[in-house]
Design a protein around this motif. Structure first.
Motif, PDB file in Angstrom:
ATOM      1  N   UNK A 241      -7.092  -6.970   7.319  1.00 42.14           N
ATOM      2  CA  UNK A 241      -7.529  -8.205   6.664  1.00 42.14           C
ATOM      3  C   UNK A 241      -6.647  -8.539   5.459  1.00 42.14           C
ATOM      4  N   UNK A 242      -6.181  -7.505   4.750  1.00 41.75           N
ATOM      5  CA  UNK A 242      -5.425  -7.725   3.516  1.00 41.75           C
ATOM      6  C   UNK A 242      -3.924  -7.837   3.757  1.00 41.75           C
ATOM      7  N   UNK A 243      -3.462  -7.373   4.918  1.00 46.51           N
ATOM      8  CA  UNK A 243      -2.030  -7.405   5.194  1.00 46.51           C
ATOM      9  C   UNK A 243      -1.259  -6.314   4.486  1.00 46.51           C
ATOM     10  N   UNK A 244      -1.881  -5.164   4.318  1.00 44.09           N
ATOM     11  CA  UNK A 244      -1.224  -4.061   3.635  1.00 44.09           C
ATOM     12  C   UNK A 244      -1.723  -2.743   4.207  1.00 44.09           C
ATOM     13  N   UNK A 245      -1.157  -1.646   3.753  1.00 43.13           N
ATOM     14  CA  UNK A 245      -1.533  -0.320   4.252  1.00 43.13           C
ATOM     15  C   UNK A 245      -2.573   0.307   3.335  1.00 43.13           C
ATOM     16  N   UNK A 246      -3.806   0.344   3.778  1.00 43.03           N
ATOM     17  CA  UNK A 246      -4.890   0.988   3.026  1.00 43.03           C
ATOM     18  C   UNK A 246      -4.980   2.433   3.512  1.00 43.03           C
ATOM     19  N   UNK A 247      -4.840   3.370   2.615  1.00 43.50           N
ATOM     20  CA  UNK A 247      -4.739   4.781   3.000  1.00 43.50           C
ATOM     21  C   UNK A 247      -5.856   5.611   2.394  1.00 43.50           C
ATOM     22  N   UNK A 248      -6.140   6.721   3.042  1.00 39.37           N
ATOM     23  CA  UNK A 248      -7.148   7.646   2.531  1.00 39.37           C
ATOM     24  C   UNK A 248      -6.555   8.468   1.400  1.00 39.37           C
ATOM     25  N   UNK A 249      -7.330   8.683   0.366  1.00 32.98           N
ATOM     26  CA  UNK A 249      -6.879   9.464  -0.787  1.00 32.98           C
ATOM     27  C   UNK A 249      -7.164  10.940  -0.528  1.00 32.98           C
ATOM     28  N   UNK A 250      -6.111  11.740  -0.513  1.00 35.11           N
ATOM     29  CA  UNK A 250      -6.230  13.188  -0.325  1.00 35.11           C
ATOM     30  C   UNK A 250      -5.394  13.894  -1.371  1.00 35.11           C
ATOM     31  N   UNK A 251      -5.852  15.053  -1.795  1.00 34.51           N
ATOM     32  CA  UNK A 251      -5.078  15.841  -2.748  1.00 34.51           C
ATOM     33  C   UNK A 251      -3.909  16.507  -2.022  1.00 34.51           C
ATOM     34  N   UNK A 252      -2.961  16.997  -2.787  1.00 41.83           N
ATOM     35  CA  UNK A 252      -1.810  17.680  -2.186  1.00 41.83           C
ATOM     36  C   UNK A 252      -2.249  18.902  -1.397  1.00 41.83           C
ATOM     37  N   UNK A 253      -3.236  19.610  -1.919  1.00 41.43           N
ATOM     38  CA  UNK A 253      -3.722  20.796  -1.215  1.00 41.43           C
ATOM     39  C   UNK A 253      -4.385  20.412   0.102  1.00 41.43           C
ATOM     40  N   UNK A 254      -5.132  19.294   0.101  1.00 42.72           N
ATOM     41  CA  UNK A 254      -5.800  18.852   1.324  1.00 42.72           C
ATOM     42  C   UNK A 254      -4.798  18.390   2.373  1.00 42.72           C
ATOM     43  N   UNK A 255      -3.697  17.784   1.929  1.00 41.88           N
ATOM     44  CA  UNK A 255      -2.658  17.376   2.866  1.00 41.88           C
ATOM     45  C   UNK A 255      -1.973  18.595   3.471  1.00 41.88           C
ATOM     46  N   UNK A 278     -12.304   8.619  -0.293  1.00 41.69           N
ATOM     47  CA  UNK A 278     -11.783   7.506  -1.087  1.00 41.69           C
ATOM     48  C   UNK A 278     -10.662   6.812  -0.333  1.00 41.69           C
ATOM     49  N   UNK A 279     -10.522   5.507  -0.573  1.00 46.47           N
ATOM     50  CA  UNK A 279      -9.475   4.700   0.040  1.00 46.47           C
ATOM     51  C   UNK A 279      -8.674   4.012  -1.061  1.00 46.47           C
ATOM     52  N   UNK A 280      -7.362   3.974  -0.864  1.00 44.95           N
ATOM     53  CA  UNK A 280      -6.475   3.359  -1.851  1.00 44.95           C
ATOM     54  C   UNK A 280      -5.876   2.083  -1.286  1.00 44.95           C
ATOM     55  N   UNK A 281      -6.069   0.984  -2.012  1.00 53.92           N
ATOM     56  CA  UNK A 281      -5.478  -0.304  -1.661  1.00 53.92           C
ATOM     57  C   UNK A 281      -4.285  -0.528  -2.576  1.00 53.92           C
ATOM     58  N   UNK A 282      -3.091  -0.769  -2.033  1.00 52.30           N
ATOM     59  CA  UNK A 282      -1.913  -0.962  -2.888  1.00 52.30           C
ATOM     60  C   UNK A 282      -2.127  -2.061  -3.920  1.00 52.30           C
ATOM     61  N   UNK A 283      -1.702  -1.781  -5.158  1.00 52.96           N
ATOM     62  CA  UNK A 283      -1.766  -2.715  -6.288  1.00 52.96           C
ATOM     63  C   UNK A 283      -3.183  -2.964  -6.809  1.00 52.96           C
ATOM     64  N   UNK A 284      -4.184  -2.319  -6.221  1.00 52.40           N
ATOM     65  CA  UNK A 284      -5.535  -2.424  -6.773  1.00 52.40           C
ATOM     66  C   UNK A 284      -5.639  -1.536  -8.008  1.00 52.40           C
ATOM     67  N   UNK A 285      -6.585  -1.855  -8.882  1.00 51.31           N
ATOM     68  CA  UNK A 285      -6.677  -1.155 -10.153  1.00 51.31           C
ATOM     69  C   UNK A 285      -7.070   0.308  -9.982  1.00 51.31           C
ATOM     70  N   UNK A 286      -7.764   0.637  -8.874  1.00 54.27           N
ATOM     71  CA  UNK A 286      -8.206   2.018  -8.641  1.00 54.27           C
ATOM     72  C   UNK A 286      -8.651   2.160  -7.189  1.00 54.27           C
ATOM     73  N   UNK A 287      -8.778   3.389  -6.694  1.00 53.27           N
ATOM     74  CA  UNK A 287      -9.296   3.596  -5.336  1.00 53.27           C
ATOM     75  C   UNK A 287     -10.787   3.268  -5.241  1.00 53.27           C
ATOM     76  N   UNK A 288     -11.242   3.018  -4.019  1.00 53.17           N
ATOM     77  CA  UNK A 288     -12.677   2.880  -3.741  1.00 53.17           C
ATOM     78  C   UNK A 288     -13.201   4.250  -3.330  1.00 53.17           C
ATOM     79  N   UNK A 289     -14.181   4.762  -4.043  1.00 53.75           N
ATOM     80  CA  UNK A 289     -14.806   6.037  -3.701  1.00 53.75           C
ATOM     81  C   UNK A 289     -16.085   5.757  -2.911  1.00 53.75           C
TER      82      UNK A 289
END
Length: 449
Positions: A241-255, A278-289
């Motif tokens: 819907x937004x035309x961008x890559x919304x990604x899941x937020x994972x820690x380095x250890x989880x990756x 949590x999901x991260x939307x590029x250029x948004x002020x913060x992730x959605x938890x």
């Protein structure tokens, strides 16, 4: 008969699909043909897998011999640029058909013998994390051949983002890509969205509600995997819907160790009845938890935002309120003070709009950050539709983004301003012993020695 009853001819028709086999064949041929025909779309899917930016050729049902047997992968992709060549086999499933591990291992053996680079699998299965394949295969077979997986949701999302947001330079290619999108969106194509939380959902949910679930119970890990798959699906859908890559937020250890997140989610589900992510939307002020509380029957989404670093506490609260014009009155606000421990001051947005001081516990303490949270009823059904768990999470994230996150902007400090000082003209005097300085104010008159 009026024209309203006429069916427009389509490049990739859904009519005439008589069964699962034909459904898979048509989906495979349609996708691979468009990969080769629409340059931007093909490169967008294949370049992340290591393919060069070159000529894309695609084939279906290519025969190979393996230990005296005839093997027919669903497709083959070849990308060439100069002397470099990248080749991948393709295996496709549609509908509720899942990938077969033994079949995939045969294709990996073929790819190794032929010196191919990869095997791409496509199905409606959404893996719990990027880079994790939904089907277990012998890792020894992956030493020289890579295996990649695309869900049909991912393919459709990539196609929509490319056409509607990033653009296709050639108008005819854009039309072709649009025909693929129309086909994949049709229910008869077999390219389904996430439809089910799995067979373990109902017994695990009931055990959570009764407080009898244990971290070692069979089915808990499956529900957790489905939850992460759901988060990825929500991200793909929102990104479409937004035309961008919304990604899941994972820690380095989880990756690095996906099992760590699985363990944390299983323990949270057993002890608190909660699933989180949590999901991260590029250029948004913060992730959605996102937190799904199965015991409370609620799904909550919250955003943490840094407060302005200047101004009185009420000024900082007003800065936040002005940006939440579309947020519901029952949204929960929480203010955290600098060097504070534990929870902050909490109040509903509707009340804070009337009295911003409700979020100020101590006017002398500096507010460091805010949390904005919205909650919704949580569905319980394992499938889709009204009262379904999947739909309630999808709708909650969409609403949180539309009403809260996309309205928020990070605070930016004002640039320093030059001092307005009107200095009088200097007196001409050969005996003047004091030159004008930046430290002289407007009342400086100068002194004669």
């Amino acid at each position: 008969m009026t024209e309203a009853a006429w069916h427009e001819a389509r490049l990739i028709p859904t009519s005439g699909i008589s069964g699962a086999e034909e459904q898979e064949q048509r989906a495979t041929s349609a996708l691979l043909a468009v990969l080769g025909a629409v340059r931007e779309f093909g490169q967008g899917l294949l370049k992340p897998l290591g393919a060069p930016s070159g000529l894309i050729e695609t084939f279906v049902e290519v025969p190979f011999d393996l230990a005296g047997r005839r093997i027919f992968p669903d497709g083959l992709i070849r990308v060439t640029r100069g002397k470099r060549e990248w080749v991948s086999l393709v295996e496709v499933k549609t509908g509720r058909n899942n990938l077969n591990g033994e079949q995939l291992e045969n294709y990996l053996d073929v790819a190794k013998e032929q010196g191919f680079d990869a095997l791409i699998t496509i199905s409606n299965e959404i893996p719990p994390a990027v880079g994790v394949h939904p089907t277990k295969v012998d890792k020894r077979k992956l030493r020289k051949v890579a295996i990649h997986h695309w869900s049909w949701t991912f393919v459709l999302s990539t196609a929509v983002v490319q056409k509607e947001h990033r653009g296709v330079s050639d108008p005819e290619q854009a039309w072709i890509l649009g025909e693929l999108i129309r086909y994949l969106e049709h229910p008869r194509s077999g390219a389904m969205e996430l439809e089910d939380m799995g067979s373990s959902w109902v017994p695990v949910r009931q055990a959570v509600t009764s407080g009898t679930l244990r971290s070692g119970d069979v089915g808990a890990a499956d529900v957790v995997a489905r939850w992460d798959a759901l988060l990825r699906y929500v991200g793909l859908r929102l990104g479409r819907e937004l035309g961008t890559d919304v990604t899941q937020v994972l820690s380095r250890k989880e990756v690095a160790e996906p099992q760590l997140r699985v363990q944390a989610l299983v323990e949270s589900l057993a002890s608190q009845g909660q699933l989180f992510g949590a999901l991260k939307v590029p250029d948004a002020v913060a992730p959605i938890h996102i937190t799904a509380d199965l015991r409370a029957g609620q799904v909550s989404c919250h955003v943490d935002v840094e407060a302005p670093r200047e101004g009185r506490p009420t000024t900082r609260v007003n800065w936040l309120i002005r940006q939440l014009k579309n947020a519901p009155a029952d949204a929960r606000l929480e203010a955290f003070v600098l060097n504070g421990r534990g929870p902050g001051v909490t109040e509903l947005l509707g009340k804070v709009r009337d009295d911003p001081s409700l979020l100020v516990q101590d006017p002398k303490r500096e507010i460091k950050s805010f949390r904005v949270a919205v909650s919704f009823p949580l569905g319980t059904k394992r499938g889709r539709g009204r009262g379904a768990f999947i739909d309630s999470v999808v709708e909650s994230v969409d609403t949180c983004y539309a009403d809260v996150l996309q309205q928020l902007k990070a605070w930016v400090a004002r640039p320093p301003r030059m001092r307005d000082v009107d200095l009088p003209p200097a007196k001409e005097s050969a005996l003047s012993s004091t030159a004008l300085s930046s430290q002289d104010g407007p009342d400086y008159e100068g002194q004669d020695s």
